[in-house]
Design a protein around this motif. Structure first.
Motif, PDB file in Angstrom:
ATOM      1  N   THR A   1      14.921  27.530  65.093  1.00  0.00           N
ATOM      2  CA  THR A   1      14.815  28.828  64.418  1.00  0.00           C
ATOM      3  C   THR A   1      14.285  28.617  63.009  1.00  0.00           C
ATOM      4  O   THR A   1      14.290  27.511  62.492  1.00  0.00           O
ATOM      5  N   ARG A   2      13.859  29.719  62.397  1.00  0.00           N
ATOM      6  CA  ARG A   2      13.355  29.730  61.025  1.00  0.00           C
ATOM      7  C   ARG A   2      12.106  28.875  60.841  1.00  0.00           C
ATOM      8  O   ARG A   2      11.492  28.458  61.814  1.00  0.00           O
ATOM      9  N   ARG A   3      11.801  28.625  59.582  1.00  0.00           N
ATOM     10  CA  ARG A   3      10.509  28.023  59.271  1.00  0.00           C
ATOM     11  C   ARG A   3      10.595  27.192  57.998  1.00  0.00           C
ATOM     12  O   ARG A   3      11.391  27.500  57.113  1.00  0.00           O
ATOM     13  N   GLY A   4       9.769  26.159  57.935  1.00  0.00           N
ATOM     14  CA  GLY A   4       9.700  25.328  56.742  1.00  0.00           C
ATOM     15  C   GLY A   4      10.979  24.546  56.515  1.00  0.00           C
ATOM     16  O   GLY A   4      11.575  24.034  57.457  1.00  0.00           O
ATOM     17  N   PHE A   5      11.424  24.488  55.281  1.00  0.00           N
ATOM     18  CA  PHE A   5      12.626  23.718  54.951  1.00  0.00           C
ATOM     19  C   PHE A   5      13.868  24.282  55.638  1.00  0.00           C
ATOM     20  O   PHE A   5      14.825  23.567  55.885  1.00  0.00           O
ATOM     21  N   LYS A   6      13.821  25.589  55.946  1.00  0.00           N
ATOM     22  CA  LYS A   6      14.983  26.231  56.584  1.00  0.00           C
ATOM     23  C   LYS A   6      15.020  26.015  58.095  1.00  0.00           C
ATOM     24  O   LYS A   6      15.946  26.462  58.763  1.00  0.00           O
ATOM     25  N   ARG A   7      13.990  25.365  58.635  1.00  0.00           N
ATOM     26  CA  ARG A   7      13.911  25.145  60.077  1.00  0.00           C
ATOM     27  C   ARG A   7      15.140  24.386  60.563  1.00  0.00           C
ATOM     28  O   ARG A   7      15.550  23.404  59.941  1.00  0.00           O
TER      29      ARG A   7
ATOM     30  N   TYR B   1       8.598  34.221  61.808  1.00  0.00           N
ATOM     31  CA  TYR B   1       7.629  35.039  61.078  1.00  0.00           C
ATOM     32  C   TYR B   1       8.295  35.958  60.065  1.00  0.00           C
ATOM     33  O   TYR B   1       9.271  36.629  60.377  1.00  0.00           O
ATOM     34  N   ASN B   2       7.717  35.976  58.866  1.00  0.00           N
ATOM     35  CA  ASN B   2       8.246  36.822  57.799  1.00  0.00           C
ATOM     36  C   ASN B   2       8.128  38.303  58.105  1.00  0.00           C
ATOM     37  O   ASN B   2       8.847  39.115  57.543  1.00  0.00           O
ATOM     38  N   GLN B   3       7.189  38.658  58.977  1.00  0.00           N
ATOM     39  CA  GLN B   3       6.961  40.090  59.251  1.00  0.00           C
ATOM     40  C   GLN B   3       8.147  40.734  59.974  1.00  0.00           C
ATOM     41  O   GLN B   3       8.264  41.952  59.974  1.00  0.00           O
ATOM     42  N   PHE B   4       8.999  39.924  60.605  1.00  0.00           N
ATOM     43  CA  PHE B   4      10.117  40.518  61.331  1.00  0.00           C
ATOM     44  C   PHE B   4      11.373  40.551  60.478  1.00  0.00           C
ATOM     45  O   PHE B   4      11.700  39.591  59.797  1.00  0.00           O
TER      46      PHE B   4
END
Lengths: 223, 167
Positions: A178-184, B66-69
């Motif tokens: 889940t999430r993205r970047g460092f928060k992945r 995704y940031n859009q959600f």
């Protein structure tokens, strides 16, 4: 098992003459022949390697740039060097970045001495307490909701082995990225505790975790 | 809550009508749900997972990537705290902390009474007024913690006024 092409090719890895099946990836050929190449995300049964850990860089004679051993198939007369300066520099950077956000409280960790990160650091000749990058830990809560295992997301190296086993191999799908970047992170639907999900406590994910992120509860050494 | 659950499920089912149940439709489906409902409620995500025959976590995975959600319902008033370079230098983080302290919610969250939602934005293009907060599309310049209290107080007064008029 997956059918791979049966034609044999001969190549050298670190000067050692080796025969291997054509199309097999360098990483698996090297490991089979007792030559260690650092790796975290590689899964043999997975058709498409994720090549995300960036640790298995090797140099191939005639190629300008290092290649990832988990994606490069062996060819006839190929000369692979796992000890190339440029390749090791790249692998070292990847390992140091991982260690920069990994709690290195190894003395209190259940995976001490059987931890893949320790093995990689030793192989690459880097210290566990990296000086090159600023230490940046995630400070996420530890999940102890399962009766059989503990999940510490802070120690996770995002290799994806547990996710692959849970989703692709067993078709359970209780955990995922889940999430993205460092928060992945590896988590569950709505970040619910693992004990409250569709997880059936098969503990296959614990068995494949290369670090101390997923560990059994009944181990005597507890933090 | 169960009433809301049924309502969300029903709305989701209506949205899903006429859409193919292929995995590649996941993002368009989520976009459509957000367009209709303003956010992605958990019940809607579960419904989508069942519709596409994929694990729940896969839907959640995409929704958080995704940031859009957004995963929380939009509040009545939206608060966007600028974290651009100029606002950062002028103490945007202090302003954000003030909002968080007063509303008792973090960025990307909505207050339990659904009055306010708080989020971070990059530059809003008026760096001379830094630190900036955009409250209901109105740009609030030099938004220090005192100004934060002032804005919230004005909303509270406005709400009290409305309630008085109702009675």
């Amino acid at each position: 098992m997956i059918q791979r092409e049966m034609k044999e090719v001969s190549l050298t890895i670190d000067g050692k003459k080796i025969k291997a099946k054509e199309g097999e990836k360098i990483l698996w050929v090297a490991l089979e022949n007792g030559i260690y190449i650092p790796n975290l995300c590689a899964i043999y049964e997975k058709m498409q390697p994720s090549a995300s850990c960036r640790l298995c860089f090797v140099e191939v004679e005639g190629e300008d740039e290092p290649v990832t051993a988990c994606t490069e198939p062996v060819r006839e007369c190929m000369a692979v060097n796992t000890r190339g300066k440029i390749a090791l520099r790249l692998a070292r950077t990847s390992a140091e970045l991982l260690l920069a956000s990994h709690p290195v409280n190894c003395g209190h960790c259940l995976k001490n001495r059987s931890c893949e990160l320790q093995k990689i650091a030793k192989h690459l000749g880097i210290k566990l307490k990296t000086k090159r990058f600023r230490k940046l830990e995630r400070n996420l809560p530890i999940d102890e909701s399962s009766p059989l295992f503990i999940y510490d997301p802070n120690k996770c190296v995002l290799c994806g082995k547990c996710v692959w086993v849970c989703q692709e191999k067993l078709g359970i799908g209780a955990i995922g990225f889940t999430r993205r970047g460092f928060k992945r992170m590896v988590s569950t639907f709505q970040d619910k505790p693992i004990g409250e999900t569709t997880c059936g406590q098969c503990v296959e994910c614990v068995k494949v975790c290369p670090v101390g992120s997923l560990v059994f509860k009944n181990d005597k050494r507890v933090e | 809550m169960s009433n809301e659950e049924a309502e969300i499920k029903e709305k989701t089912r209506v949205i899903l009508e006429g859409i193919g149940s292929k995995r590649e439709n996941l993002i368009p489906i989520l976009q459509k749900i957000q367009e209709e409902l303003g956010y992605l409620p958990p019940y809607a995500m579960l419904e989508v997972a069942r519709f596409l025959n994929i694990p729940d976590i896969d839907v959640y995975s995409v929704a958080t990537f995704y940031n859009q959600f957004r995963l929380t319902p939009p509040g009545k008033h939206s608060i966007r705290v600028c974290m651009g370079t100029a606002c950062h230098v002028k103490g945007g983080y202090i302003t954000l902390a003030a909002w968080q302290r007063r509303l008792k919610i973090g960025p990307g969250e909505t207050s339990p009474d659904r009055e306010f939602d708080l989020d971070i934005v990059a530059c809003v293009g008026c760096c001379a007024m830094a630190p900036v907060s955009v409250v209901d599309k109105k740009v609030e310049g030099k938004a220090n913690p005192t100004r934060v209290d002032g804005i919230l107080l004005s909303y509270q007064l406005q709400k009290e006024q409305e309630e008085k008029e109702k009675n």
